[in-house]
Design a protein around this motif. Structure first.
Motif, PDB file in Angstrom:
ATOM      1  N   ARG A 218      39.323  36.948  35.697  1.00 44.65           N
ATOM      2  CA  ARG A 218      40.592  36.829  36.417  1.00 44.65           C
ATOM      3  C   ARG A 218      40.368  36.417  37.869  1.00 44.65           C
ATOM      4  NH1 ARG A 218      42.994  40.365  39.551  1.00 44.65           N
ATOM      5  NH2 ARG A 218      41.616  42.046  38.846  1.00 44.65           N
ATOM      6  N   LEU A 219      39.344  37.003  38.505  1.00 45.99           N
ATOM      7  CA  LEU A 219      39.067  36.644  39.898  1.00 45.99           C
ATOM      8  C   LEU A 219      38.600  35.192  40.016  1.00 45.99           C
ATOM      9  CD1 LEU A 219      37.275  39.884  41.205  1.00 45.99           C
ATOM     10  CD2 LEU A 219      39.644  39.171  41.559  1.00 45.99           C
ATOM     11  N   ARG A 220      37.800  34.727  39.087  1.00 41.42           N
ATOM     12  CA  ARG A 220      37.340  33.337  39.132  1.00 41.42           C
ATOM     13  C   ARG A 220      38.526  32.368  39.000  1.00 41.42           C
ATOM     14  NH1 ARG A 220      33.440  35.317  35.370  1.00 41.42           N
ATOM     15  NH2 ARG A 220      31.419  35.736  36.395  1.00 41.42           N
ATOM     16  N   ALA A 221      39.503  32.748  38.211  1.00 49.85           N
ATOM     17  CA  ALA A 221      40.623  31.850  37.957  1.00 49.85           C
ATOM     18  C   ALA A 221      41.662  31.875  39.075  1.00 49.85           C
ATOM     19  CB  ALA A 221      41.298  32.212  36.634  1.00 49.85           C
ATOM     20  N   THR A 222      41.680  32.924  39.901  1.00 56.35           N
ATOM     21  CA  THR A 222      42.769  33.070  40.885  1.00 56.35           C
ATOM     22  C   THR A 222      42.318  32.933  42.332  1.00 56.35           C
ATOM     23  OG1 THR A 222      42.490  35.485  40.828  1.00 56.35           O
ATOM     24  CG2 THR A 222      44.119  34.521  39.328  1.00 56.35           C
ATOM     25  N   CYS A 223      41.209  33.557  42.708  1.00 55.03           N
ATOM     26  CA  CYS A 223      40.905  33.610  44.144  1.00 55.03           C
ATOM     27  C   CYS A 223      39.488  33.212  44.498  1.00 55.03           C
ATOM     28  CB  CYS A 223      41.194  35.010  44.688  1.00 55.03           C
ATOM     29  SG  CYS A 223      40.216  36.299  43.886  1.00 55.03           S
ATOM     30  N   ALA A 224      38.619  32.953  43.525  1.00 57.02           N
ATOM     31  CA  ALA A 224      37.235  32.606  43.849  1.00 57.02           C
ATOM     32  C   ALA A 224      37.214  31.307  44.639  1.00 57.02           C
ATOM     33  CB  ALA A 224      36.428  32.472  42.569  1.00 57.02           C
ATOM     34  N   PRO A 225      36.337  31.154  45.671  1.00 58.50           N
ATOM     35  CA  PRO A 225      35.349  32.148  46.106  1.00 58.50           C
ATOM     36  C   PRO A 225      35.846  33.025  47.252  1.00 58.50           C
ATOM     37  CG  PRO A 225      34.859  30.077  47.139  1.00 58.50           C
ATOM     38  CD  PRO A 225      36.121  29.859  46.350  1.00 58.50           C
ATOM     39  N   ARG A 226      37.166  33.111  47.509  1.00 55.46           N
ATOM     40  CA  ARG A 226      37.678  33.875  48.645  1.00 55.46           C
ATOM     41  C   ARG A 226      38.410  35.148  48.180  1.00 55.46           C
ATOM     42  NH1 ARG A 226      38.783  28.530  49.592  1.00 55.46           N
ATOM     43  NH2 ARG A 226      37.757  27.579  51.432  1.00 55.46           N
ATOM     44  N   CYS A 227      37.916  35.818  47.196  1.00 56.29           N
ATOM     45  CA  CYS A 227      38.566  37.044  46.684  1.00 56.29           C
ATOM     46  C   CYS A 227      38.332  38.195  47.645  1.00 56.29           C
ATOM     47  CB  CYS A 227      38.003  37.409  45.301  1.00 56.29           C
ATOM     48  SG  CYS A 227      38.338  36.152  44.048  1.00 56.29           S
ATOM     49  N   ALA A 228      39.237  39.146  47.607  1.00 59.67           N
ATOM     50  CA  ALA A 228      39.123  40.317  48.472  1.00 59.67           C
ATOM     51  C   ALA A 228      37.879  41.113  48.097  1.00 59.67           C
ATOM     52  CB  ALA A 228      40.366  41.191  48.337  1.00 59.67           C
ATOM     53  N   GLU A 229      37.234  41.670  49.146  1.00 55.97           N
ATOM     54  CA  GLU A 229      35.996  42.412  48.923  1.00 55.97           C
ATOM     55  C   GLU A 229      36.231  43.625  48.026  1.00 55.97           C
ATOM     56  OE1 GLU A 229      31.911  42.754  49.286  1.00 55.97           O
ATOM     57  OE2 GLU A 229      33.262  41.163  49.985  1.00 55.97           O
ATOM     58  N   ALA A 230      37.388  44.256  48.142  1.00 52.77           N
ATOM     59  CA  ALA A 230      37.678  45.451  47.323  1.00 52.77           C
ATOM     60  C   ALA A 230      37.736  45.089  45.847  1.00 52.77           C
ATOM     61  CB  ALA A 230      38.989  46.080  47.775  1.00 52.77           C
ATOM     62  N   ASP A 231      38.322  43.914  45.518  1.00 53.83           N
ATOM     63  CA  ASP A 231      38.401  43.507  44.120  1.00 53.83           C
ATOM     64  C   ASP A 231      37.013  43.219  43.562  1.00 53.83           C
ATOM     65  OD1 ASP A 231      41.116  43.777  44.254  1.00 53.83           O
ATOM     66  OD2 ASP A 231      41.479  41.644  44.677  1.00 53.83           O
ATOM     67  N   VAL A 232      36.165  42.574  44.384  1.00 53.32           N
ATOM     68  CA  VAL A 232      34.801  42.271  43.935  1.00 53.32           C
ATOM     69  C   VAL A 232      34.004  43.556  43.734  1.00 53.32           C
ATOM     70  CG1 VAL A 232      32.654  41.105  44.545  1.00 53.32           C
ATOM     71  CG2 VAL A 232      34.846  40.010  45.064  1.00 53.32           C
ATOM     72  N   ASP A 233      34.172  44.528  44.662  1.00 54.94           N
ATOM     73  CA  ASP A 233      33.446  45.803  44.537  1.00 54.94           C
ATOM     74  C   ASP A 233      33.877  46.562  43.271  1.00 54.94           C
ATOM     75  OD1 ASP A 233      32.095  45.270  46.841  1.00 54.94           O
ATOM     76  OD2 ASP A 233      33.391  46.506  48.124  1.00 54.94           O
ATOM     77  N   ALA A 234      35.143  46.456  42.932  1.00 57.71           N
ATOM     78  CA  ALA A 234      35.620  47.142  41.728  1.00 57.71           C
ATOM     79  C   ALA A 234      34.938  46.585  40.477  1.00 57.71           C
ATOM     80  CB  ALA A 234      37.133  46.996  41.621  1.00 57.71           C
ATOM     81  N   VAL A 235      34.775  45.248  40.436  1.00 58.98           N
ATOM     82  CA  VAL A 235      34.096  44.643  39.286  1.00 58.98           C
ATOM     83  C   VAL A 235      32.634  45.084  39.254  1.00 58.98           C
ATOM     84  CG1 VAL A 235      33.376  42.470  38.250  1.00 58.98           C
ATOM     85  CG2 VAL A 235      35.660  42.687  39.247  1.00 58.98           C
ATOM     86  N   ARG A 236      31.983  45.110  40.424  1.00 63.32           N
ATOM     87  CA  ARG A 236      30.577  45.523  40.468  1.00 63.32           C
ATOM     88  C   ARG A 236      30.417  46.991  40.022  1.00 63.32           C
ATOM     89  NH1 ARG A 236      29.232  42.893  46.413  1.00 63.32           N
ATOM     90  NH2 ARG A 236      29.027  40.715  45.692  1.00 63.32           N
ATOM     91  N   ALA A 237      31.366  47.833  40.415  1.00 62.29           N
ATOM     92  CA  ALA A 237      31.292  49.250  40.010  1.00 62.29           C
ATOM     93  C   ALA A 237      31.386  49.392  38.498  1.00 62.29           C
ATOM     94  CB  ALA A 237      32.401  50.046  40.705  1.00 62.29           C
ATOM     95  N   LYS A 238      32.239  48.615  37.871  1.00 64.36           N
ATOM     96  CA  LYS A 238      32.353  48.679  36.407  1.00 64.36           C
ATOM     97  C   LYS A 238      31.070  48.199  35.741  1.00 64.36           C
ATOM     98  CE  LYS A 238      37.390  48.277  36.132  1.00 64.36           C
ATOM     99  NZ  LYS A 238      38.532  47.486  35.615  1.00 64.36           N
ATOM    100  N   ILE A 239      30.472  47.142  36.304  1.00 58.56           N
ATOM    101  CA  ILE A 239      29.222  46.648  35.724  1.00 58.56           C
ATOM    102  C   ILE A 239      28.122  47.694  35.851  1.00 58.56           C
ATOM    103  CG2 ILE A 239      27.417  44.906  35.973  1.00 58.56           C
ATOM    104  CD1 ILE A 239      29.591  42.926  36.830  1.00 58.56           C
ATOM    105  N   LEU A 240      28.054  48.350  37.034  1.00 57.50           N
ATOM    106  CA  LEU A 240      27.050  49.391  37.225  1.00 57.50           C
ATOM    107  C   LEU A 240      27.274  50.560  36.260  1.00 57.50           C
ATOM    108  CD1 LEU A 240      24.697  50.580  38.816  1.00 57.50           C
ATOM    109  CD2 LEU A 240      26.365  51.484  40.472  1.00 57.50           C
ATOM    110  N   GLY A 241      28.531  50.948  36.116  1.00 57.40           N
ATOM    111  CA  GLY A 241      28.823  52.039  35.186  1.00 57.40           C
ATOM    112  C   GLY A 241      28.456  51.692  33.755  1.00 57.40           C
ATOM    113  N   ALA A 242      28.707  50.431  33.353  1.00 65.34           N
ATOM    114  CA  ALA A 242      28.352  50.005  32.006  1.00 65.34           C
ATOM    115  C   ALA A 242      26.845  50.062  31.793  1.00 65.34           C
ATOM    116  CB  ALA A 242      28.880  48.600  31.744  1.00 65.34           C
ATOM    117  N   ASN A 243      26.064  49.626  32.815  1.00 68.64           N
ATOM    118  CA  ASN A 243      24.602  49.662  32.692  1.00 68.64           C
ATOM    119  C   ASN A 243      24.084  51.106  32.606  1.00 68.64           C
ATOM    120  OD1 ASN A 243      24.367  46.870  32.713  1.00 68.64           O
ATOM    121  ND2 ASN A 243      24.154  46.750  34.942  1.00 68.64           N
TER     122      ASN A 243
END
Length: 293
Positions: A218-243
């Motif tokens: 969703r971020l790639r389709a809407t705001c990349a590469p200028r997405c809000a840092e909070a949205d990017v951190d949320a995706v990274r947190a989910k990836i870390l939790g999955a790992n």
């Protein structure tokens, strides 16, 4: 009435009165005996002497007793009869053949002069049975007889005095061969628990991974590469939790397998080992389970 006949009439009247009173006194004595039998029967029943109690209840339930006593004794008789235990006694010689010329006593009192295969009645409680046969060493068996226990089989093995020490002891029971050979069910608690952790971690890994991928797309389709840092951190947190969930699941699964392997290992056999290799990959990881059995 003449003066001569008067004394004769009086004597006859006295004899008639005495004859009438005799049955009444007999009936009173019978009733007292009925009440006594009823009370003794109840006492013997409460003491566990059921066979003696039954004899008393039979006496007070007879036709010569008052109706109320008969009714009570009949009910007690039925109850006691159902509670009297019975045993079927048998004995074998050294070759395992049935023998009948055996005398049995219970707590020192005669119980059976000969074994005929018929059930015998005993009182409940802890009892000592003694089997005696000419030419054989006597055998004593101690058992607890329970109320209402019917047709319980009790057997003794009789041997000659001074039998070989290597032979089974007289009256000894054969070794139990029907014991469960499988390990106790409590040994499965740890593998089951670790399996549950592995399953839960797998579910969490799949849920977080799919959610992170959907958010990243969703971020790639809407705001990349200028997405809000909070949205990017949320995706990274989910990836870390999955790992993390993936790693926990792999470790739990390895632990469950190792617990099962070690549980099945026999005493004296080489110890089973298991090892887990986790390799991080881009966007996730891979794991391999190896072991020596």
């Amino acid at each position: 009435m003449t003066p001569r006949t008067a004394p004769r009439v009086l004597v006859a009247a006295a004899l008639s009165a005495a004859a009438c009173l005799q049955p009444a006194r007999a009936r009173a004595g019978d009733a007292e005996a009925c009440f006594t039998a009823s009370e003794e029967g109840q006492r013997l029943r409460d003491e566990g002497r059921l066979r003696e109690a039954r004899a008393r209840f039979i006496a007070c339930g007879g036709a010569g007793c008052p109706d109320l006593v008969q009714s009570d004794c009949a009910g007690w008789l039925s109850d006691v009869t159902a509670r009297v235990p019975t045993l079927i006694l048998s004995a074998q010689d050294e070759q395992g053949h049935d023998v009948a010329d055996v005398r049995v006593t219970i707590d020192g009192a005669p119980l059976a002069a000969r074994l005929d295969g018929k059930a015998v009645e005993v009182d409940p409680g802890e009892r000592v049975l003694r089997f005696e046969r000419p030419g054989s060493a006597p055998v004593e068996l101690r058992l607890v007889v329970r109320e209402g226990e019917k047709l319980r089989r009790v057997s003794a093995r009789l041997a000659r005095p001074g039998a070989s020490a290597g032979a089974p002891a007289a009256g000894a029971l054969p070794p139990r061969e029907d014991r469960a050979a499988s390990p106790p069910a409590s040994g499965l608690i740890l593998p089951i628990a670790l399996g549950g952790v592995a399953a839960g971690s797998g579910v969490a890994y799949a849920a977080l991974g799919l959610s992170a991928r959907a958010d990243a797309d969703r971020l790639r389709a809407t705001c990349a590469p200028r997405c809000a840092e909070a949205d990017v951190d949320a995706v990274r947190a989910k990836i870390l939790g999955a790992n993390i969930a993936f790693g926990v699941g792999v470790a739990a699964l390895a632990g469950a397998v190792a617990a099962l392997v070690l549980r099945r290992a026999e005493p004296g056999a080489p110890a089973a080992t298991a090892a887990v290799h986790v390799v991080p990959l881009r966007g996730g990881g891979a794991a391999a389970l190896g072991g020596r059995f």
